[in-house]
Design a protein around this motif. Structure first.
Motif, PDB file in Angstrom:
ATOM      1  N   VAL A 199       0.854  -1.196   0.000  1.00 57.16           N
ATOM      2  CA  VAL A 199       0.000   0.000   0.000  1.00 57.16           C
ATOM      3  C   VAL A 199       0.885   1.239   0.000  1.00 57.16           C
ATOM      4  O   VAL A 199       2.041   1.200   0.410  1.00 57.16           O
ATOM      5  CB  VAL A 199      -0.949   0.033   1.227  1.00 57.16           C
ATOM      6  CG1 VAL A 199      -1.973  -1.076   1.140  1.00 57.16           C
ATOM      7  CG2 VAL A 199      -0.171  -0.055   2.538  1.00 57.16           C
ATOM      8  N   LYS A 200       0.313   2.360  -0.471  1.00 57.50           N
ATOM      9  CA  LYS A 200       1.111   3.583  -0.608  1.00 57.50           C
ATOM     10  C   LYS A 200       1.239   4.368   0.692  1.00 57.50           C
ATOM     11  O   LYS A 200       2.204   5.100   0.906  1.00 57.50           O
ATOM     12  CB  LYS A 200       0.496   4.477  -1.687  1.00 57.50           C
ATOM     13  CG  LYS A 200       0.673   3.924  -3.092  1.00 57.50           C
ATOM     14  CD  LYS A 200       0.109   4.880  -4.133  1.00 57.50           C
ATOM     15  CE  LYS A 200       0.334   4.330  -5.535  1.00 57.50           C
ATOM     16  NZ  LYS A 200      -0.209   5.234  -6.571  1.00 57.50           N
ATOM     17  N   ASN A 201       0.235   4.274   1.586  1.00 55.56           N
ATOM     18  CA  ASN A 201       0.269   5.028   2.845  1.00 55.56           C
ATOM     19  C   ASN A 201      -0.530   4.296   3.916  1.00 55.56           C
ATOM     20  O   ASN A 201      -1.205   3.304   3.632  1.00 55.56           O
ATOM     21  CB  ASN A 201      -0.279   6.450   2.635  1.00 55.56           C
ATOM     22  CG  ASN A 201      -1.633   6.445   1.938  1.00 55.56           C
ATOM     23  OD1 ASN A 201      -2.577   5.786   2.392  1.00 55.56           O
ATOM     24  ND2 ASN A 201      -1.726   7.151   0.811  1.00 55.56           N
ATOM     25  N   ARG A 218      -3.190   5.207   5.490  1.00 56.85           N
ATOM     26  CA  ARG A 218      -4.647   5.279   5.308  1.00 56.85           C
ATOM     27  C   ARG A 218      -5.121   4.109   4.440  1.00 56.85           C
ATOM     28  O   ARG A 218      -6.145   3.490   4.718  1.00 56.85           O
ATOM     29  CB  ARG A 218      -5.035   6.615   4.674  1.00 56.85           C
ATOM     30  CG  ARG A 218      -6.526   6.890   4.717  1.00 56.85           C
ATOM     31  CD  ARG A 218      -6.841   8.284   4.260  1.00 56.85           C
ATOM     32  NE  ARG A 218      -6.478   8.496   2.866  1.00 56.85           N
ATOM     33  CZ  ARG A 218      -6.618   9.656   2.228  1.00 56.85           C
ATOM     34  NH1 ARG A 218      -7.092  10.703   2.867  1.00 56.85           N
ATOM     35  NH2 ARG A 218      -6.273   9.780   0.965  1.00 56.85           N
ATOM     36  N   GLU A 219      -4.356   3.799   3.407  1.00 57.07           N
ATOM     37  CA  GLU A 219      -4.675   2.663   2.541  1.00 57.07           C
ATOM     38  C   GLU A 219      -4.498   1.337   3.282  1.00 57.07           C
ATOM     39  O   GLU A 219      -5.177   0.362   2.962  1.00 57.07           O
ATOM     40  CB  GLU A 219      -3.774   2.655   1.302  1.00 57.07           C
ATOM     41  CG  GLU A 219      -4.228   3.586   0.202  1.00 57.07           C
ATOM     42  CD  GLU A 219      -3.439   3.383  -1.079  1.00 57.07           C
ATOM     43  OE1 GLU A 219      -2.759   2.341  -1.212  1.00 57.07           O
ATOM     44  OE2 GLU A 219      -3.487   4.274  -1.939  1.00 57.07           O
ATOM     45  N   ARG A 220      -3.611   1.334   4.256  1.00 50.78           N
ATOM     46  CA  ARG A 220      -3.306   0.099   4.994  1.00 50.78           C
ATOM     47  C   ARG A 220      -4.553  -0.467   5.670  1.00 50.78           C
ATOM     48  O   ARG A 220      -4.804  -1.677   5.629  1.00 50.78           O
ATOM     49  CB  ARG A 220      -2.213   0.379   6.031  1.00 50.78           C
ATOM     50  CG  ARG A 220      -1.813  -0.815   6.879  1.00 50.78           C
ATOM     51  CD  ARG A 220      -0.867  -0.371   7.997  1.00 50.78           C
ATOM     52  NE  ARG A 220      -0.596  -1.496   8.879  1.00 50.78           N
ATOM     53  CZ  ARG A 220       0.414  -2.338   8.719  1.00 50.78           C
ATOM     54  NH1 ARG A 220       1.240  -2.204   7.715  1.00 50.78           N
ATOM     55  NH2 ARG A 220       0.597  -3.330   9.575  1.00 50.78           N
ATOM     56  N   LYS A 250      -7.674  -0.050   4.882  1.00 52.99           N
ATOM     57  CA  LYS A 250      -8.575  -0.573   3.866  1.00 52.99           C
ATOM     58  C   LYS A 250      -8.079  -1.920   3.347  1.00 52.99           C
ATOM     59  O   LYS A 250      -8.856  -2.829   3.071  1.00 52.99           O
ATOM     60  CB  LYS A 250      -8.682   0.439   2.714  1.00 52.99           C
ATOM     61  CG  LYS A 250      -9.807   0.145   1.737  1.00 52.99           C
ATOM     62  CD  LYS A 250      -9.856   1.198   0.646  1.00 52.99           C
ATOM     63  CE  LYS A 250     -10.887   0.806  -0.395  1.00 52.99           C
ATOM     64  NZ  LYS A 250     -10.892   1.714  -1.549  1.00 52.99           N
ATOM     65  N   LYS A 251      -6.778  -2.036   3.220  1.00 45.24           N
ATOM     66  CA  LYS A 251      -6.176  -3.264   2.687  1.00 45.24           C
ATOM     67  C   LYS A 251      -6.376  -4.440   3.640  1.00 45.24           C
ATOM     68  O   LYS A 251      -6.450  -5.593   3.189  1.00 45.24           O
ATOM     69  CB  LYS A 251      -4.685  -3.034   2.423  1.00 45.24           C
ATOM     70  CG  LYS A 251      -3.966  -4.174   1.724  1.00 45.24           C
ATOM     71  CD  LYS A 251      -4.558  -4.520   0.380  1.00 45.24           C
ATOM     72  CE  LYS A 251      -4.325  -3.517  -0.692  1.00 45.24           C
ATOM     73  NZ  LYS A 251      -4.826  -3.972  -2.009  1.00 45.24           N
ATOM     74  N   ASP A 274      -9.382  -6.100   2.575  1.00 52.43           N
ATOM     75  CA  ASP A 274      -9.128  -6.814   1.316  1.00 52.43           C
ATOM     76  C   ASP A 274      -8.429  -8.142   1.567  1.00 52.43           C
ATOM     77  O   ASP A 274      -8.705  -9.146   0.903  1.00 52.43           O
ATOM     78  CB  ASP A 274      -8.266  -5.958   0.378  1.00 52.43           C
ATOM     79  CG  ASP A 274      -9.016  -4.759  -0.176  1.00 52.43           C
ATOM     80  OD1 ASP A 274     -10.258  -4.741  -0.078  1.00 52.43           O
ATOM     81  OD2 ASP A 274      -8.360  -3.833  -0.699  1.00 52.43           O
ATOM     82  N   GLU A 318       5.528   4.047  -0.943  1.00 47.74           N
ATOM     83  CA  GLU A 318       4.887   4.914  -1.935  1.00 47.74           C
ATOM     84  C   GLU A 318       5.180   4.476  -3.368  1.00 47.74           C
ATOM     85  O   GLU A 318       4.305   4.497  -4.226  1.00 47.74           O
ATOM     86  CB  GLU A 318       5.333   6.369  -1.726  1.00 47.74           C
ATOM     87  CG  GLU A 318       4.489   7.342  -2.537  1.00 47.74           C
ATOM     88  CD  GLU A 318       4.774   8.799  -2.185  1.00 47.74           C
ATOM     89  OE1 GLU A 318       4.371   9.654  -2.985  1.00 47.74           O
ATOM     90  OE2 GLU A 318       5.401   9.061  -1.147  1.00 47.74           O
ATOM     91  N   ASN A 346      -1.957  -7.516  -4.752  1.00 49.57           N
ATOM     92  CA  ASN A 346      -1.647  -6.628  -5.883  1.00 49.57           C
ATOM     93  C   ASN A 346      -1.444  -7.444  -7.154  1.00 49.57           C
ATOM     94  O   ASN A 346      -1.042  -8.600  -7.107  1.00 49.57           O
ATOM     95  CB  ASN A 346      -0.362  -5.835  -5.609  1.00 49.57           C
ATOM     96  CG  ASN A 346      -0.398  -5.102  -4.285  1.00 49.57           C
ATOM     97  OD1 ASN A 346      -0.296  -5.722  -3.232  1.00 49.57           O
ATOM     98  ND2 ASN A 346      -0.526  -3.797  -4.333  1.00 49.57           N
TER      99      ASN A 346
END
Length: 411
Positions: free
Chosen positions: A11-13, A15-17, A19-20, A23, A47, A79
């Motif tokens: 993940v890029k940051n 915040r995305e973590r 959500k992941k 997933d 990133e 991914n």
């Protein structure tokens, strides 16, 4: 013996973590459906992905140590990986590596039962394998027996691009023949009101199909338990039947090869008069899953006006606030429990309302000497009113126009 699996994501940051994590829970369910045992998950926040191995050099080294310590057989990346990334990760970790697309294809191969489903899955797998081949004339490695290698009718042969394309051509021709047979079947059902069940995988479509049709269908908590479309009739009014089709479920990042291969099957959704988009009301990220299905239906060319949202499993909603929140956000939606039968009559009334223009009311005057036709009328229409006098029967019916037309030459 189950393959020991680690799930991996980049993940890029931060915040995305978060959500992941959700997933990866879905990826875990997919892995277990494919027969794997998830030992753990591994997320890197970075990133800029490494073009060589996706993860950074230090994280790949760390991942290798974890794999050795816990005797890991397989790495599954959430991914999408390029062919060179798969090869490089396998070289660095000494562990076989696949991505989410390959895992979903494997599950489809595992659940394919009919000839059509097997051909469709094999076509999707070969198209995927074609994209994963690198280098001119490079051959596929021998197909093994683990997750990501299954497929209906596979032979343990080295196949190059030319052979794959030849097989793809054969599969397309075979599916074309099946499509023509299905077209004939569809033409025979054309005058019926047609309903399609669509939705995210495991939303309860087969359970609703069973509740409405009373048919004994296979129901499982496994993801993608249904691959073959199943069409049955049920009475929406006395002696008036509608057709309902149970279809394959959708999921996030469904491989485009599957959408293409299953196009003929998914055509049943597009051609229906009403699309019931069934949603698991208890699921996490419910809005995201709704959007995924809606986008997939849009890409299939479905008419948006035919789509109705129906929230299922409301018997499992322990918090009333969740129910009220969904009600507020989706005021036009219906709320049911297919398993418990809650609000199924409301759903049927909604179907009756939607199919109003497909039915016709007609008052028939039948001479007494043609009274034998009454049993045919009662079998194929909803008799609203019946009167008789000395010479005639007066029968007020609700029926499909085709049936009424067929009567005109007989009365």
């Amino acid at each position: 013996m189950k393959e020991r699996v680690i799930l991996v994501a980049l993940v890029k940051n931060n915040r995305e973590r978060y959500k992941k994590i959700a997933d990866l829970e879905e990826l875990k369910a997919l892995t277990e459906t494919a027969g794997g045992e998830v030992i753990g998950s591994f997320i890197q926040v970075k990133e800029n992905p490494s073009p060589r191995t996706l993860l950074g050099k230090g994280k790949i080294k760390e991942l290798k140590e974890i794999c050795e310590k816990y005797h890991i057989d397989l790495l599954i990346f959430d991914n999408q990986l390029t062919p060179s990334q798969v090869r490089n990760i396998e070289q660095e970790t000494n562990v076989r590596t696949i991505d989410r697309r390959a895992l979903i294809l494997d599950i489809f191969a595992r659940h394919a039962k009919t000839t059509e489903a097997m051909l469709q899955v094999e076509l999707a797998q070969l198209n995927y394998q074609l994209t994963m081949l690198t280098g001119k004339g490079e051959q596929l490695s021998q197909l093994g027996g683990g997750i990501g290698t299954r497929g209906p009718g596979e032979k343990k042969l080295e196949v190059d691009k030319r052979k794959i394309r030849e097989r793809i051509y054969f599969l397309k021709k075979s599916l074309e023949k099946i499509k023509k047979t299905k077209e004939l079947q569809r033409s025979q059902r054309e005058h019926f009101f047609k309903i399609a069940l669509a939705g995210y995988t495991n939303s309860g479509k087969s359970t609703l199909f069973k509740a409405l049709t009373k048919e004994n269908v296979y129901i499982s908590e496994e993801l993608f338990a249904t691959l073959d479309t199943n069409t049955k009739a049920f009475e929406i009014y006395p002696n008036i039947k509608v057709l309902i089709t149970d279809t394959v479920g959708f999921i996030k990042n469904l491989p485009p090869q599957l959408i293409t291969a299953f196009h003929a099957t998914l055509e049943d959704i597009k051609r229906s008069d009403l699309i019931i988009h069934l949603i698991d009301a208890t699921t996490e990220n419910v809005e995201e899953k709704i959007n995924i299905v809606q986008e997939t239906l849009k890409n299939l060319g479905c008419d948006e006006e035919k789509i109705t949202l129906v929230f299922n499993k409301i018997d499992l909603l322990f918090e009333k606030t969740q129910y009220l929140r969904l009600k507020r956000k989706y005021p036009e939606a219906l709320f049911i429990s297919a398993l418990k039968g809650t609000n199924l009559e409301k759903l049927k009334n909604f179907i009756r309302k939607k199919m109003k223009t497909f039915l016709k009311r007609k008052t028939l005057k039948i001479k007494k000497e043609k009274g034998f036709i009454l049993s045919y009328i009662y079998r194929n229409s909803y008799v609203i009113d019946f009167k008789e006098n000395e010479n005639e029967y007066w029968v007020k019916i609700l029926a499909y126009p085709q049936f009424i037309y067929s009567l005109s030459s007989q009365i």
